[in-house]
Enzyme design. Structure first.
Site, mmCIF file in Angstrom:
data_model
loop_
_atom_site.group_PDB
_atom_site.id
_atom_site.type_symbol
_atom_site.label_atom_id
_atom_site.label_comp_id
_atom_site.label_asym_id
_atom_site.label_seq_id
_atom_site.Cartn_x
_atom_site.Cartn_y
_atom_site.Cartn_z
ATOM 1 N N CYS A 43 12.200 -10.636 -19.893
ATOM 2 C CA CYS A 43 13.612 -10.980 -19.719
ATOM 3 C C CYS A 43 14.374 -10.986 -21.038
ATOM 4 O O CYS A 43 15.603 -10.928 -21.043
ATOM 5 C CB CYS A 43 13.738 -12.347 -19.046
ATOM 6 S SG CYS A 43 13.087 -12.382 -17.363
ATOM 7 N N GLY A 238 16.553 0.700 -11.091
ATOM 8 C CA GLY A 238 15.418 0.133 -10.374
ATOM 9 C C GLY A 238 14.096 0.762 -10.763
ATOM 10 O O GLY A 238 14.026 1.617 -11.651
ATOM 11 N N THR A 267 -7.353 -4.972 -1.275
ATOM 12 C CA THR A 267 -6.950 -3.627 -0.879
ATOM 13 C C THR A 267 -7.878 -3.125 0.220
ATOM 14 O O THR A 267 -8.703 -3.876 0.744
ATOM 15 C CB THR A 267 -7.012 -2.669 -2.084
ATOM 16 O OG1 THR A 267 -8.389 -2.455 -2.444
ATOM 17 C CG2 THR A 267 -6.254 -3.227 -3.276
ATOM 18 N N ASP A 277 3.834 -5.748 -9.184
ATOM 19 C CA ASP A 277 4.857 -4.865 -8.624
ATOM 20 C C ASP A 277 4.297 -3.727 -7.770
ATOM 21 O O ASP A 277 5.040 -3.107 -7.009
ATOM 22 C CB ASP A 277 5.701 -4.247 -9.748
ATOM 23 C CG ASP A 277 6.547 -5.281 -10.472
ATOM 24 O OD1 ASP A 277 6.855 -6.309 -9.853
ATOM 25 O OD2 ASP A 277 6.906 -5.060 -11.635
#
Length: 285
Positions: A43, A238, A267, A277
């Protein structure tokens, strides 16, 4: 003693590795990170460009040395997993510093490569910069240090707005382009009106409701034909999950493009988990 290999550091991979160490003091935990930095303040990156954060080291939270000393984590930066061999439970790793390639065996593999910036296939896109990691911010800081006169930020999400704010802070005439009719789409239109006014009051030129069409040597051109002067162009529209390695390993991919995981982040391979992500949650596999 369990052998655990983590692909990817920063928020997802390092959070897992630190937590795993607290749960298991004996596990052999190795973290493979492609970039040169494994733990940093994401950030804060736009604010380093803007000069609000003055020192690069202020962005850095942990190093491989400090992580070994504190958690006994074997963190290998500048290293990339090239292949996952699920049958033999090993990964092939390339050390970018010396070109050496080697294999690591695992009992459990944690997949956390994060996401990659979306860069549409448009004319001149190679002239634009994206902001995702410390290497990106160093390149961007170098360009800004050469004092460009004008800049255009493409994308009005949180990163785009923060970048526009910091470029104006550096005295650069800055425009913000957003294909939708407002910036910060999670906000209600009534709330975002105040954001628009604040941006414009600080000198940011807003171009809403028109997408980018092309990037030229001196400007960007929007779909409606508007040309905007741009010595510097920043793409902030994005990210998409980084799943190239997962696909090559045959892991199941979800409808939205992430690695499919169940409620426990497993998975389609029971020895491979995915976090961060690149994940797409599903009820069952």
């Amino acid at each position: 003693m369990k052998k655990i290999v983590v692909i990817g550091g920063v928020a997802g991979g390092m959070s897992f590795a630190a937590r795993m160490r607290r749960l298991d003091e004996t596990a052999e935990i190795t973290v493979i990170e492609k970039s040169g930095f494994v733990s940093y303040a994401n950030c804060g990156l736009p604010y380093y460009v803007g000069g609000v954060i003055e020192k690069e080291e202020s962005l850095l939270l942990q190093t491989p040395q400090s992580l070994w000393k504190r958690f006994r984590l074997d963190v290998r930066i500048g290293s990339e997993v090239l292949r996952i061999d699920r049958e033999s439970k090993q990964v092939d790793v390339l050390n970018h510093a010396d070109g050496h390639e080697y294999s690591l065996s695992y009992d459990y593999l944690i997949f956390s490569p994060g996401a990659a910036p979306i860069r549409p296939n448009l004319p001149g896109i190679e002239r634009s910069l994206s902001l995702r990691n410390v290497e990106d911010v160093k390149r961007m800081f170098d360009v800004v240090s050469h004092k460009p006169t004008t800049a255009v930020v493409i994308g009005g999400g949180f990163i785009g707005v923060e970048m526009a704010e910091n470029l104006v802070q550096r005295g650069i005439k800055t425009s913000l382009v957003e294909a939708q009719d407002q910036v910060l789409m999670p906000l209600d239109p009534e709330m975002v009106t105040f954001v628009h006014k604040e941006l414009e009051s600080k000198g940011v030129n807003l171009f809403l409701g028109s997408a980018l069409a092309s990037i030229n040597e001196k400007n960007v051109v929007l779909a409606n034909g508007t040309a905007i002067d741009a010595d510097l162009v920043i793409m902030a529209i994005g990210v998409r999950p980084e799943i190239t390695l997962a696909k090559s390993a045959g892991l199941e991919i979800g409808e939205r493009g992430g690695v499919k995981v169940d409620q426990f982040n497993r998975t389609s391979d029971p020895s491979i988990y995915a976090v961060g992500d690149a994940v797409e949650k599903t009820d069952a596999l």
